[in-house]
Design a protein around this motif. Structure first.
Motif, PDB file in Angstrom:
ATOM      1  N   ARG A   5       0.833  -1.200   0.000  1.00 19.42           N
ATOM      2  CA  ARG A   5       0.000   0.000   0.000  1.00 19.42           C
ATOM      3  C   ARG A   5       0.867   1.250   0.000  1.00 19.42           C
ATOM      4  O   ARG A   5       0.623   2.203  -0.721  1.00 19.42           O
ATOM      5  CB  ARG A   5      -0.863   0.011   1.268  1.00 19.42           C
ATOM      6  CG  ARG A   5      -2.147  -0.717   1.157  1.00 19.42           C
ATOM      7  CD  ARG A   5      -3.247   0.243   0.725  1.00 19.42           C
ATOM      8  NE  ARG A   5      -4.501  -0.449   0.543  1.00 19.42           N
ATOM      9  CZ  ARG A   5      -5.422  -0.524   1.486  1.00 19.42           C
ATOM     10  NH1 ARG A   5      -5.203   0.039   2.652  1.00 19.42           N
ATOM     11  NH2 ARG A   5      -6.546  -1.137   1.257  1.00 19.42           N
ATOM     12  N   ARG A   6       1.872   1.229   0.851  1.00 19.81           N
ATOM     13  CA  ARG A   6       2.728   2.390   1.014  1.00 19.81           C
ATOM     14  C   ARG A   6       3.443   2.708  -0.290  1.00 19.81           C
ATOM     15  O   ARG A   6       3.514   3.851  -0.721  1.00 19.81           O
ATOM     16  CB  ARG A   6       3.746   2.070   2.110  1.00 19.81           C
ATOM     17  CG  ARG A   6       4.418   3.264   2.678  1.00 19.81           C
ATOM     18  CD  ARG A   6       5.268   2.851   3.829  1.00 19.81           C
ATOM     19  NE  ARG A   6       4.464   2.504   4.979  1.00 19.81           N
ATOM     20  CZ  ARG A   6       4.797   2.856   6.223  1.00 19.81           C
ATOM     21  NH1 ARG A   6       5.903   3.503   6.423  1.00 19.81           N
ATOM     22  NH2 ARG A   6       4.044   2.523   7.236  1.00 19.81           N
ATOM     23  N   PHE A   9       1.060   4.202  -2.722  1.00 18.28           N
ATOM     24  CA  PHE A   9       0.770   5.601  -2.418  1.00 18.28           C
ATOM     25  C   PHE A   9       1.905   6.501  -2.890  1.00 18.28           C
ATOM     26  O   PHE A   9       1.688   7.563  -3.454  1.00 18.28           O
ATOM     27  CB  PHE A   9       0.564   5.751  -0.908  1.00 18.28           C
ATOM     28  CG  PHE A   9       0.088   7.113  -0.539  1.00 18.28           C
ATOM     29  CD1 PHE A   9      -1.232   7.456  -0.695  1.00 18.28           C
ATOM     30  CD2 PHE A   9       0.975   8.051  -0.056  1.00 18.28           C
ATOM     31  CE1 PHE A   9      -1.674   8.707  -0.382  1.00 18.28           C
ATOM     32  CE2 PHE A   9       0.538   9.313   0.267  1.00 18.28           C
ATOM     33  CZ  PHE A   9      -0.790   9.640   0.103  1.00 18.28           C
TER      34      PHE A   9
ATOM     35  N   ILE B 219      -3.952  14.318   2.318  1.00 19.69           N
ATOM     36  CA  ILE B 219      -3.199  13.766   1.191  1.00 19.69           C
ATOM     37  C   ILE B 219      -2.266  14.812   0.609  1.00 19.69           C
ATOM     38  O   ILE B 219      -1.100  14.528   0.311  1.00 19.69           O
ATOM     39  CB  ILE B 219      -4.164  13.229   0.114  1.00 19.69           C
ATOM     40  CG1 ILE B 219      -4.855  11.966   0.625  1.00 19.69           C
ATOM     41  CG2 ILE B 219      -3.432  12.917  -1.172  1.00 19.69           C
ATOM     42  CD1 ILE B 219      -5.905  11.440  -0.288  1.00 19.69           C
TER      43      ILE B 219
END
Lengths: 75, 240
Positions: A5-6, A9, B219
């Protein structure tokens, strides 16, 4: 967050920047050329420097993309 | 568009200070009283006072306040270490953590009525980006000495002047795209909230955008710090 996931991202953040950097390279190339033509040389060289620097800007944009693809290949 | 109600501006106006209604004020006093300046100071005060109040004295067995700050600051530290390695992270951590907390708080207060995000002004984001930009070139010169220029020259000496021009253009593009992204996202959030509130505020129309706004704020802060870290890492590594 898991490692996968990291990593996803991180790549999302990098690639969300690609389009904008491409567009701004072209705009900046054109801007430098225009400024040289009209402000520095007072319109004597117009419009040649504008076109030359526009070309450079477009090349810079594609060079960014090219370097990015090289980075993906390395990983 | 109609100006939103900003309570700090109202207070300043009541005190008799000139609050400009243009993007940039004319005199120095007007420039200082700009909403984005006053709200930046509010965020700074928040960031100084709230940790002081919640953390208290550092203890071996942390209370809830200290626990929260340990988790967040530790998270940012891990994030830096992942991208820069142990040594670089220790060097750049104070700056990056400052950016992160400032941007998060600055984005988030825009969701509360009466407040405004300082980051929805291009002046603030461009200033932050220029700091990052200068820092990463400074680091490049610090780590490679004068040979840092090889980063700009490409592989072959024949193409070097050409490559130099390309690198200069793409460096400036980097500067502008980094500042424009943060500014654009936050301004879009602010304007959208304002318009929805004006159109259908009685029916809770801005509510979904408020939820999205929380996400966008977080974000964008993470992405800004991440890209800053990647630029620094890029100038610290060896030229290819």
């Amino acid at each position: 967050m898991s490692d996968e996931r990291r990593e996803m991202f991180r790549q999302l953040a990098v690639y969300s920047q690609v389009g904008m950097t491409f567009a701004f390279s072209i705009i900046i190339g054109f801007g430098i050329g225009w400024a040289l033509d009209n402000k520095v040389f007072g319109g004597k060289t117009s419009p040649y420097l504008t076109f030359i620097f526009l070309g450079l800007g477009i090349t810079a944009g594609f060079k960014n993309l090219w370097e990015l693809t090289r980075k993906i290949e390395d990983e | 568009m109609e100006h939103p109600i900003l309570f700090i501006s109202l207070i300043l106006e009541a005190l008799g200070l000139p609050v400009p209604h243009t993007p940039v004020g004319a005199t120095l006093l007007e420039k200082i009283c700009e909403p984005y300046m006053t709200y930046t100071w509010m965020v700074m005060a928040f960031l100084i006072i709230v940790p002081k109040l919640t953390m208290g004295k550092l203890e071996m067995v942390p209370g809830s306040g200290q626990n929260f700050w340990e988790v967040t600051v530790g998270g940012v530290m891990d994030f830096c270490t992942e991208n820069l390695g142990e040594k670089g992270a220790k060097m750049l951590f104070p700056m990056m953590a400052t950016f992160f907390f400032y941007i998060v708080i600055a984005n988030m207060i825009g969701l509360i009525p009466g407040f405004m995000s300082p980051t929805s002004s291009l002046n603030i984001t461009l200033a932050m980006t220029i700091i990052v930009w200068l820092t990463h070139h400074f680091l490049g010169f610090k780590y490679h000495g004068f040979k840092y220029y090889k980063h700009f020259m490409g592989p072959s000496p024949v193409l070097a002047p050409f490559m130099f021009l390309l690198e200069v253009i793409s460096n400036f593009a980097r500067l502008i795209s980094l500042s424009m992204r943060l500014f654009g996202n936050i301004l879009a959030k602010e304007v959208l909230l304002g318009v929805l509130f004006m159109l259908a505020g009685a029916f809770f129309a801005p509510l979904p955008i408020l939820c999205l706004g929380v996400l966008v704020s977080l974000i964008q802060a993470v992405v800004f710090v991440l890209l800053a870290l990647l630029y620094c890492a890029g100038s610290m590594e060896h030229a290819h």
